[in-house]
Write an enzyme that holds these catalytic residues in place. Structure first.
Site, PDB file in Angstrom:
ATOM      1  NE  ARG A  91      -4.216  -1.381  -0.062  1.00 26.75           N
ATOM      2  CZ  ARG A  91      -5.345  -1.217   0.629  1.00 26.75           C
ATOM      3  NH1 ARG A  91      -5.504  -0.203   1.408  1.00 26.75           N
ATOM      4  NH2 ARG A  91      -6.316  -2.086   0.505  1.00 26.75           N
TER       5      ARG A  91
ATOM      6  NE  ARG B 223      -7.736   5.373   1.736  1.00 31.41           N
ATOM      7  CZ  ARG B 223      -8.562   4.510   2.288  1.00 31.41           C
ATOM      8  NH1 ARG B 223      -9.830   4.772   2.355  1.00 31.41           N
ATOM      9  NH2 ARG B 223      -8.098   3.374   2.781  1.00 31.41           N
TER      10      ARG B 223
ATOM     11  NE  ARG C 148     -10.568   6.937  -3.850  1.00 34.20           N
ATOM     12  CZ  ARG C 148     -11.893   6.998  -3.727  1.00 34.20           C
ATOM     13  NH1 ARG C 148     -12.586   7.807  -4.471  1.00 34.20           N
ATOM     14  NH2 ARG C 148     -12.506   6.232  -2.841  1.00 34.20           N
TER      15      ARG C 148
ATOM     16  CG  ASP D  89      -8.567  -3.605  -4.555  1.00 35.27           C
ATOM     17  OD1 ASP D  89      -8.014  -2.906  -3.692  1.00 35.27           O
ATOM     18  OD2 ASP D  89      -9.315  -4.556  -4.272  1.00 35.27           O
TER      19      ASP D  89
ATOM     20  CE1 TYR E  21     -12.631  -7.497   1.663  1.00 34.95           C
ATOM     21  CE2 TYR E  21     -11.028  -9.117   0.928  1.00 34.95           C
ATOM     22  CZ  TYR E  21     -11.366  -8.048   1.732  1.00 34.95           C
ATOM     23  OH  TYR E  21     -10.456  -7.541   2.619  1.00 34.95           O
TER      24      TYR E  21
HETATM   25  O1  CP3 Z   1      -0.012   0.454  -3.276  1.00 38.29           O
HETATM   26  C1  CP3 Z   1      -0.372  -0.723  -3.396  1.00 38.29           C
HETATM   27  O2  CP3 Z   1      -0.198  -1.606  -2.530  1.00 38.29           O
HETATM   28  C2  CP3 Z   1      -0.964  -1.182  -4.727  1.00 38.29           C
HETATM   29  C3  CP3 Z   1      -2.391  -1.190  -4.847  1.00 38.29           C
HETATM   30  C4  CP3 Z   1      -3.247  -2.078  -3.952  1.00 38.29           C
HETATM   31  C5  CP3 Z   1      -4.486  -1.633  -3.445  1.00 38.29           C
HETATM   32  N1  CP3 Z   1      -5.086  -2.698  -2.822  1.00 38.29           N
HETATM   33  C6  CP3 Z   1      -5.028  -0.272  -3.613  1.00 38.29           C
HETATM   34  C7  CP3 Z   1      -6.152   0.164  -2.777  1.00 38.29           C
HETATM   35  C8  CP3 Z   1      -3.072  -3.396  -3.561  1.00 38.29           C
HETATM   36  C9  CP3 Z   1      -1.901  -4.330  -3.787  1.00 38.29           C
HETATM   37  C10 CP3 Z   1      -4.250  -3.783  -2.851  1.00 38.29           C
HETATM   38  C11 CP3 Z   1      -4.468  -5.137  -2.321  1.00 38.29           C
HETATM   39  C12 CP3 Z   1      -5.695  -5.414  -1.557  1.00 38.29           C
HETATM   40  N2  CP3 Z   1      -6.953  -4.912  -1.751  1.00 38.29           N
HETATM   41  C13 CP3 Z   1      -5.780  -6.396  -0.539  1.00 38.29           C
HETATM   42  C14 CP3 Z   1      -4.627  -7.286  -0.059  1.00 38.29           C
HETATM   43  C15 CP3 Z   1      -3.712  -6.588   0.869  1.00 38.29           C
HETATM   44  C16 CP3 Z   1      -4.323  -6.256   2.203  1.00 38.29           C
HETATM   45  O3  CP3 Z   1      -4.505  -5.049   2.438  1.00 38.29           O
HETATM   46  O4  CP3 Z   1      -4.590  -7.177   2.974  1.00 38.29           O
HETATM   47  C17 CP3 Z   1      -7.097  -6.414  -0.066  1.00 38.29           C
HETATM   48  C18 CP3 Z   1      -7.648  -7.291   1.047  1.00 38.29           C
HETATM   49  C19 CP3 Z   1      -7.838  -5.480  -0.852  1.00 38.29           C
HETATM   50  C20 CP3 Z   1      -9.295  -5.177  -0.766  1.00 38.29           C
HETATM   51  C21 CP3 Z   1      -9.546  -3.755  -0.433  1.00 38.29           C
HETATM   52  N3  CP3 Z   1      -9.307  -2.692  -1.284  1.00 38.29           N
HETATM   53  C22 CP3 Z   1     -10.072  -3.235   0.784  1.00 38.29           C
HETATM   54  C23 CP3 Z   1     -10.468  -4.083   1.993  1.00 38.29           C
HETATM   55  C24 CP3 Z   1     -10.152  -1.857   0.634  1.00 38.29           C
HETATM   56  C25 CP3 Z   1     -10.774  -0.888   1.609  1.00 38.29           C
HETATM   57  C26 CP3 Z   1      -9.896  -0.599   2.749  1.00 38.29           C
HETATM   58  C27 CP3 Z   1      -9.034   0.578   2.445  1.00 38.29           C
HETATM   59  O5  CP3 Z   1      -7.857   0.551   2.808  1.00 38.29           O
HETATM   60  O6  CP3 Z   1      -9.568   1.543   1.887  1.00 38.29           O
HETATM   61  C28 CP3 Z   1      -9.621  -1.511  -0.643  1.00 38.29           C
HETATM   62  C29 CP3 Z   1      -9.485  -0.148  -1.219  1.00 38.29           C
HETATM   63  C30 CP3 Z   1      -8.142   0.255  -1.735  1.00 38.29           C
HETATM   64  N4  CP3 Z   1      -7.277  -0.545  -2.416  1.00 38.29           N
HETATM   65  C31 CP3 Z   1      -7.576   1.564  -1.652  1.00 38.29           C
HETATM   66  C32 CP3 Z   1      -6.346   1.518  -2.319  1.00 38.29           C
HETATM   67  C33 CP3 Z   1      -5.396   2.661  -2.558  1.00 38.29           C
HETATM   68  C34 CP3 Z   1      -8.242   2.790  -1.021  1.00 38.29           C
HETATM   69  C35 CP3 Z   1      -9.152   3.354  -2.035  1.00 38.29           C
HETATM   70  C36 CP3 Z   1      -9.534   4.797  -1.795  1.00 38.29           C
HETATM   71  O7  CP3 Z   1     -10.509   5.022  -1.083  1.00 38.29           O
HETATM   72  O8  CP3 Z   1      -8.877   5.672  -2.379  1.00 38.29           O
END
Ligand code: CP3
Length: 358
Positions: free
Chosen positions: A28, A32, A41, A78, A158
């Site tokens: 990550r 944000r 965003r 994602d 999910y």
């Molecule tokens: O920078 C990076 O790591 C690359 C991009 C990336 C994202 N998600 C972007 C993202 C990667 C590799 C992921 C993986 C991901 N997504 C996982 C596995 C890793 C982990 O965190 O356990 C999982 C379970 C998800 C599912 C997911 N996506 C959730 C549960 C959420 C909401 C929680 C949160 O942190 O907002 C997301 C949204 C998400 N994925 C955001 C980003 C940048 C936030 C989106 C936003 O509101 O701008």
């Protein structure tokens, strides 16, 4: 293949070579906590739309690399683009996280949709591959481009729970009461994941990471059936086509099952979460096996002196093996970018007690 390996610290460590300088990237690392991400965003509105906008997604992928000088860029996308591409409605809602129309044991298992994905007539993910092509053309050779997917089990959580969950009761009940139909869902997701990872490699990623973020809710039988077996099929199939692309497994919460995960899935490296004790990892994982991790991301929200102590503990524990510095889970959105800058400086300044280039 070999020339890349020489230039790139991450690729060298992931292929079993220790380097005197420890490479670093963070799960990550885009997102944000970065004002430059929030700006894009806000202008775009929807997170998924951003994932399907190659120009913006490529820019976001490179933002943390430019700002901090990380040794890898991870594709901005994602794990939930897979259910989205398979036709399950996915949205991301403020404060709620992902929201999906939940799949039940009575639903058709999306098999026909996976076939379409494999036949490349499902074009939704083409935008993701275009993002990769753009990043690959722009990034420097010493920065590795990491592609990824969720592990089938984690993506299924999910799809079945309809979003994040506290007890994972629906999916665990389905897997237990109706393992045959649940097995078809996992099989379908495994096929889709293989197709997605293969296409990412063809577009230009140099490393893969499989995020099995919810592996920790399974007992050892479930872990074998729903995590180890599908991961092994993914690794075998991808390796058959692309033997030189290192694959990192991230079986979060797998604890004492990590050694069997390494042995049976045949991943090239393991990413450890912060619950894994450093001395346990040193004694239970062969010191020639590449490890990634595992600083608790909470230290990025704390006192800088404490941060330094904990970073040094991780660095010392893994000083004599192929190693990639990372967190035990993703960067928290409350993190001050200055803490990340400090973290990178600490890792860069670290002087190995016994530098060893192989
Ligand atoms: O920078 C990076 O790591 C690359 C991009 C990336 C994202 N998600 C972007 C993202 C990667 C590799 C992921 C993986 C991901 N997504 C996982 C596995 C890793 C982990 O965190 O356990 C999982 C379970 C998800 C599912 C997911 N996506 C959730 C549960 C959420 C909401 C929680 C949160 O942190 O907002 C997301 C949204 C998400 N994925 C955001 C980003 C940048 C936030 C989106 C936003 O509101 O701008």
């Amino acid at each position: 293949m070999e020339n890349n390996t020489n230039k790139n610290l991450i690729l060298r460590n992931l292929t079993g070579k220790r380097t005197s300088s420890v490479p670093i990237w963070l799960m990550r690392q885009a997102g944000r906590y970065l004002p430059e991400y929030r700006k894009i965003r806000q202008a775009k509105g929807s997170f998924l739309d951003l994932c399907y906008s190659p120009k913006l997604a490529a820019e976001i992928t490179l933002q943390p690399v430019r700002r901090f000088g990380f040794d890898a860029a991870i594709l901005f996308s994602d794990i939930l683009v897979i259910p989205d591409a398979l036709g399950q409605r996915v949205s991301f809602e403020e404060g709620l996280g992902p929201v999906l129309e939940p799949l039940t044991p009575q639903e058709p298992l999306l098999v026909d949709r996976v076939d379409r994905l494999k036949n490349d007539s499902l074009h939704k993910l083409d935008a993701v591959y275009e993002t990769i092509e753009r990043v690959a053309a722009e990034k420097k050779d010493d920065c590795a481009l990491i592609g990824f997917a969720g592990g089938p089990w984690t993506v299924a959580t999910y799809m079945v729970e309809g979003g994040s969950s506290r007890d994972f009761l629906k999916i665990r009940r389905w897997a237990t009461c109706n393992p045959t139909s649940f097995g078809s869902l996992i099989n379908t997701l495994t096929d889709a994941t293989i197709a997605h990872l293969d296409a990412q490699i063809n577009a230009g990623v140099e490393v893969l990471q499989i995020f099995e973020s919810h592996a920790g809710v399974l007992d050892c039988f479930g872990f074998d059936q729903w995590v180890i077996k599908p991961t092994r099929r993914i690794v075998d199939t991808i390796k058959g086509k692309h033997p030189h692309i290192p694959i990192i497994g991230f079986p979060r919460g797998a604890a004492a099952q990590i050694p069997v995960f390494i042995l049976e899935t045949k991943v090239d490296a393991v990413s450890l979460d912060q619950s894994v004790p450093l001395n346990w990892a040193s004694s239970e994982i062969s010191d020639s096996f590449p490890v990634q991790g595992n600083l608790d991301p909470i230290y990025l929200l704390g006192d800088p002196a404490e941060l330094s102590v904990h970073v040094s503990r991780v660095l010392s524990a893994f000083a004599n093996r192929p190693f990639v510095f990372n967190l035990g889970h993703g960067v928290n959105k409350e993190t001050d970018p200055k803490s990340v800058e400090r973290l990178v400086e600490i890792v860069r300044d670290y002087n190995h007690r016994s530098p060893k280039e192989t």
